[in-house]
Design an enzyme around this catalytic site. Structure first.
Site, mmCIF file in Angstrom:
data_model
loop_
_atom_site.group_PDB
_atom_site.id
_atom_site.type_symbol
_atom_site.label_atom_id
_atom_site.label_comp_id
_atom_site.label_asym_id
_atom_site.label_seq_id
_atom_site.Cartn_x
_atom_site.Cartn_y
_atom_site.Cartn_z
ATOM 1 N N HIS A 127 -13.606 66.708 25.763
ATOM 2 C CA HIS A 127 -12.243 66.951 26.255
ATOM 3 C C HIS A 127 -11.813 65.960 27.343
ATOM 4 O O HIS A 127 -10.628 65.759 27.562
ATOM 5 C CB HIS A 127 -12.150 68.390 26.790
ATOM 6 C CG HIS A 127 -10.734 68.896 26.864
ATOM 7 N ND1 HIS A 127 -9.987 69.200 25.738
ATOM 8 C CD2 HIS A 127 -9.915 69.141 27.924
ATOM 9 C CE1 HIS A 127 -8.776 69.616 26.107
ATOM 10 N NE2 HIS A 127 -8.708 69.581 27.436
ATOM 11 N N SER B 79 -4.148 67.133 27.837
ATOM 12 C CA SER B 79 -4.602 68.526 27.745
ATOM 13 C C SER B 79 -3.416 69.495 27.862
ATOM 14 O O SER B 79 -2.531 69.468 27.019
ATOM 15 C CB SER B 79 -5.689 68.751 28.803
ATOM 16 O OG SER B 79 -6.309 69.993 28.649
ATOM 17 N N ASP C 181 -14.869 67.706 21.140
ATOM 18 C CA ASP C 181 -14.143 68.526 22.119
ATOM 19 C C ASP C 181 -14.447 70.005 21.883
ATOM 20 O O ASP C 181 -14.117 70.546 20.819
ATOM 21 C CB ASP C 181 -12.634 68.259 21.949
ATOM 22 C CG ASP C 181 -11.804 68.853 23.076
ATOM 23 O OD1 ASP C 181 -12.260 69.838 23.684
ATOM 24 O OD2 ASP C 181 -10.707 68.336 23.328
HETATM 25 C C1 MLT Z 1 -4.248 74.679 27.549
HETATM 26 O O1 MLT Z 1 -4.375 75.742 28.109
HETATM 27 O O2 MLT Z 1 -3.186 74.051 27.481
HETATM 28 C C2 MLT Z 1 -5.461 74.113 26.900
HETATM 29 O O3 MLT Z 1 -6.441 75.085 26.782
HETATM 30 C C3 MLT Z 1 -5.978 72.931 27.608
HETATM 31 C C4 MLT Z 1 -6.332 73.248 29.030
HETATM 32 O O4 MLT Z 1 -5.468 73.240 29.853
HETATM 33 O O5 MLT Z 1 -7.493 73.511 29.322
#
Ligand code: MLT
Length: 211
Positions: free
Chosen positions: A189, A108, A158
Site C-alpha cells: 500500500h 489512498s 497491497d
Molecule cells: C480508505 O479508507 O479510503 C481506504 O481504506 C484507504 C485508507 O485510507 O486506508
C-alpha cells in the site's frame, strides 16, 4: 459562508506556461502539506491546490468516514464528495484555473475521493493520478467520462486492495468512457518509486494543451 472556506488548503501558482493544475488529496492521517514534495517531483511547474480532508478518525484527517477498513460510509462519502466539488468551483474562480486542466493526484483515501468525484461529478476534473485507489461506490448510472484520463497505480501485494478491486475500478471508469491506464507496482500500500516514475511520465504526456 464562502465555499473556499470548506477546506483548509494550500495554493501555489504554476511556474510554467501550459502547466496543468494538480489537486493534491492526501491519505488517511495526512494533511495539505504531505503530498507537496511528490507534486514537485512529478510535475515541477504545475499549479498546486492541496486540500485537507474534513473528517477525522482518531485525530487523523480523512476525506470521508469509513465504517471499517475498506468499508465506507456511503452517505458521508456522497456529502463530502459534493462538498469537495463545491470547494473546487470556488477555488477555480478564486485562483483562476480551469477544471479541464485540473488533475487529481491522490493517495489512498485521497485517491478514493478523487474516484468518487470523477464518478459523481465528471466535469470537476480532467482526470488524475490515483495511487492505491479502490472502488469508492458502484454507480447506479454510469457517468459520462469521455475526455477524462486516469492513471491508476496499484500495489501487487497491497493487503488493503485486492487486485480484483483495482481492476473493477478501472473497468467502471473505462465503461464510462474515460481513458484509463492501470499500472502495477511490485509492493504493497505504501507509495513507491514506481508510482513517482509512472505519475511523472503520465503527467508530462498531459503538459501540452494539444493533448
Ligand atoms: C480508505 O479508507 O479510503 C481506504 O481504506 C484507504 C485508507 O485510507 O486506508
Amino acid at each position: 459562508m464562502n465555499a473556499l472556506d470548506l477546506h483548509v488548503h494550500r495554493w501555489e501558482p504554476a511556474t510554467g506556461a501550459d502547466a496543468p493544475t494538480l489537486l493534491l488529496l492526501h491519505g488517511t492521517g495526512g494533511d495539505e502539506n504531505d503530498l507537496m514534495p511528490l507534486a514537485r517531483l512529478v510535475s515541477p511547474k504545475a499549479a498546486v491546490l492541496s486540500v485537507r480532508g474534513n473528517v477525522t478518525e482518531q485525530g487523523m484527517p480523512r476525506f470521508f468516514r469509513r465504517l471499517s477498513e475498506g468499508v465506507f460510509d456511503l452517505e458521508d462519502l456522497r456529502q463530502r464528495t459534493a462538498e469537495l466539488g463545491e470547494f473546487l468551483d470556488a477555488a477555480a474562480r478564486r485562483y483562476g484555473f480551469s477544471a479541464d486542466r485540473l488533475y487529481a493526484l491522490g493517495f489512498s483515501n485521497g485517491a478514493n475521493i478523487a474516484a468518487s468525484l470523477l464518478l459523481s461529478q465528471p466535469s470537476a476534473l480532467a482526470g488524475g493520478v490515483l495511487i492505491r485507489a479502490m472502488v469508492p461506490f458502484e454507480p447506479d448510472i454510469s457517468p459520462d467520462l469521455h475526455g477524462r484520463s486516469v492513471l491508476l497505480s496499484e500495489g501487487r501485494t497491497d493487503p488493503l486492495i485486492p487486485a480484483a478491486h483495482a481492476e473493477r475500478l478501472a473497468a467502471i471508469l473505462q465503461a464510462a468512457g474515460a481513458s484509463v491506464e492501470l499500472v502495477w507496482q511490485p509492493g504493497g500500500h505504501a507509495l513507491a518509486q514506481g508510482d513517482i516514475t509512472a505519475a511523472s511520465r503520465w503527467l508530462s504526456e498531459r503538459a501540452s494543451p494539444a493533448r
